[in-house]
Design an enzyme around this catalytic site. Sequence first.
Site, mmCIF file in Angstrom:
data_model
loop_
_atom_site.group_PDB
_atom_site.id
_atom_site.type_symbol
_atom_site.label_atom_id
_atom_site.label_comp_id
_atom_site.label_asym_id
_atom_site.label_seq_id
_atom_site.Cartn_x
_atom_site.Cartn_y
_atom_site.Cartn_z
ATOM 1 N N HIS A 1 0.839 -1.196 0.000
ATOM 2 C CA HIS A 1 0.000 0.000 0.000
ATOM 3 C C HIS A 1 0.880 1.254 0.000
ATOM 4 C CE1 HIS A 1 0.511 -1.018 4.352
ATOM 5 N NE2 HIS A 1 0.952 0.227 4.327
HETATM 6 C C1 T46 Z 1 2.993 0.895 6.763
HETATM 7 C C2 T46 Z 1 3.830 -0.316 7.001
HETATM 8 C C3 T46 Z 1 5.296 -0.003 7.064
HETATM 9 C C4 T46 Z 1 -3.839 -0.633 13.811
HETATM 10 O O1 T46 Z 1 -4.885 -0.911 14.422
HETATM 11 N N1 T46 Z 1 -3.168 0.533 14.110
HETATM 12 C C5 T46 Z 1 -2.001 0.860 13.501
HETATM 13 O O2 T46 Z 1 -1.424 1.916 13.820
HETATM 14 C C6 T46 Z 1 -1.469 -0.020 12.501
HETATM 15 C C7 T46 Z 1 -0.158 0.331 11.789
HETATM 16 C C8 T46 Z 1 -2.151 -1.166 12.213
HETATM 17 N N2 T46 Z 1 -3.310 -1.472 12.872
HETATM 18 C C9 T46 Z 1 -4.002 -2.722 12.566
HETATM 19 C C10 T46 Z 1 -4.646 -2.772 11.189
HETATM 20 C C11 T46 Z 1 -4.519 -4.236 10.816
HETATM 21 O O3 T46 Z 1 -5.630 -4.939 11.328
HETATM 22 O O4 T46 Z 1 -3.024 -3.778 12.580
HETATM 23 C C12 T46 Z 1 -3.273 -4.715 11.557
HETATM 24 C C13 T46 Z 1 -2.069 -4.896 10.660
HETATM 25 O O5 T46 Z 1 -1.856 -3.688 9.904
HETATM 26 P P1 T46 Z 1 -1.386 -3.700 8.367
HETATM 27 O O6 T46 Z 1 -1.924 -4.881 7.678
HETATM 28 O O7 T46 Z 1 -1.699 -2.362 7.786
HETATM 29 O O8 T46 Z 1 0.199 -3.861 8.547
HETATM 30 P P2 T46 Z 1 1.348 -3.757 7.433
HETATM 31 O O9 T46 Z 1 2.555 -4.349 8.057
HETATM 32 O O10 T46 Z 1 0.911 -4.283 6.127
HETATM 33 O O11 T46 Z 1 1.579 -2.159 7.236
HETATM 34 C C14 T46 Z 1 2.052 -1.363 8.311
HETATM 35 C C15 T46 Z 1 1.285 -0.029 8.378
HETATM 36 O O12 T46 Z 1 -0.117 -0.307 8.434
HETATM 37 C C16 T46 Z 1 1.574 0.859 7.189
HETATM 38 O O13 T46 Z 1 1.088 2.168 7.433
HETATM 39 O O14 T46 Z 1 3.413 1.806 6.077
HETATM 40 O O15 T46 Z 1 3.436 -1.086 8.163
#
Ligand code: T46
Length: 135
Positions: A49
């Site tokens: 993303h």
């Molecule tokens: C990015 C990369 C480097 C939350 O509830 N609060 C938060 O602040 C974050 C970051 C995530 N979440 C929840 C949302 C999802 O249910 O945690 C779960 C995993 O998040 P996500 O799938 O977005 O994680 P990544 O590793 O794909 O991405 C993250 C960040 O979301 C993103 O902003 O730049 O790390």
Amino acid sequence: MEIKKYTFLPHGDERGQLVVVEENKDIPFDVKRVYYIYDTLADVTRGFHAHKCLEQVLICVHGSCKIHLDNGFETEEVLLDKPYEGLYISNDMWREMYDFSSDAVLLVLASQYYDEADYIRNYDEFLKFVRSKNS
Ligand code: T46
């Protein structure tokens, strides 16, 4: 593509190392949120993303991982394996994180509170977003 990496000065002495990161001094934004990623399996890729507004600095405080960056025109692979090094990622950058070592801890300093509406999760939408800004 220009990669913005910060090298933070470790305060090392006979006891070990201590690294400081101050908002608006060592990194270019107010830190509203901190999160970290660990226990990532070896074959997992995260991210896929970009963001509409969010700026972040990624620090692999333990172990190593790789970051694939894509600005819509060029791509780059960045290795993070130093606990005193931070990778700046602007909002309009597609990112994928992979090749996590089993002991990797990826610390992220973020400029905004969590907001799902700020995510661009569709690659074609991302291309439209960056290309409209650059035309
Ligand atoms: C990015 C990369 C480097 C939350 O509830 N609060 C938060 O602040 C974050 C970051 C995530 N979440 C929840 C949302 C999802 O249910 O945690 C779960 C995993 O998040 P996500 O799938 O977005 O994680 P990544 O590793 O794909 O991405 C993250 C960040 O979301 C993103 O902003 O730049 O790390």
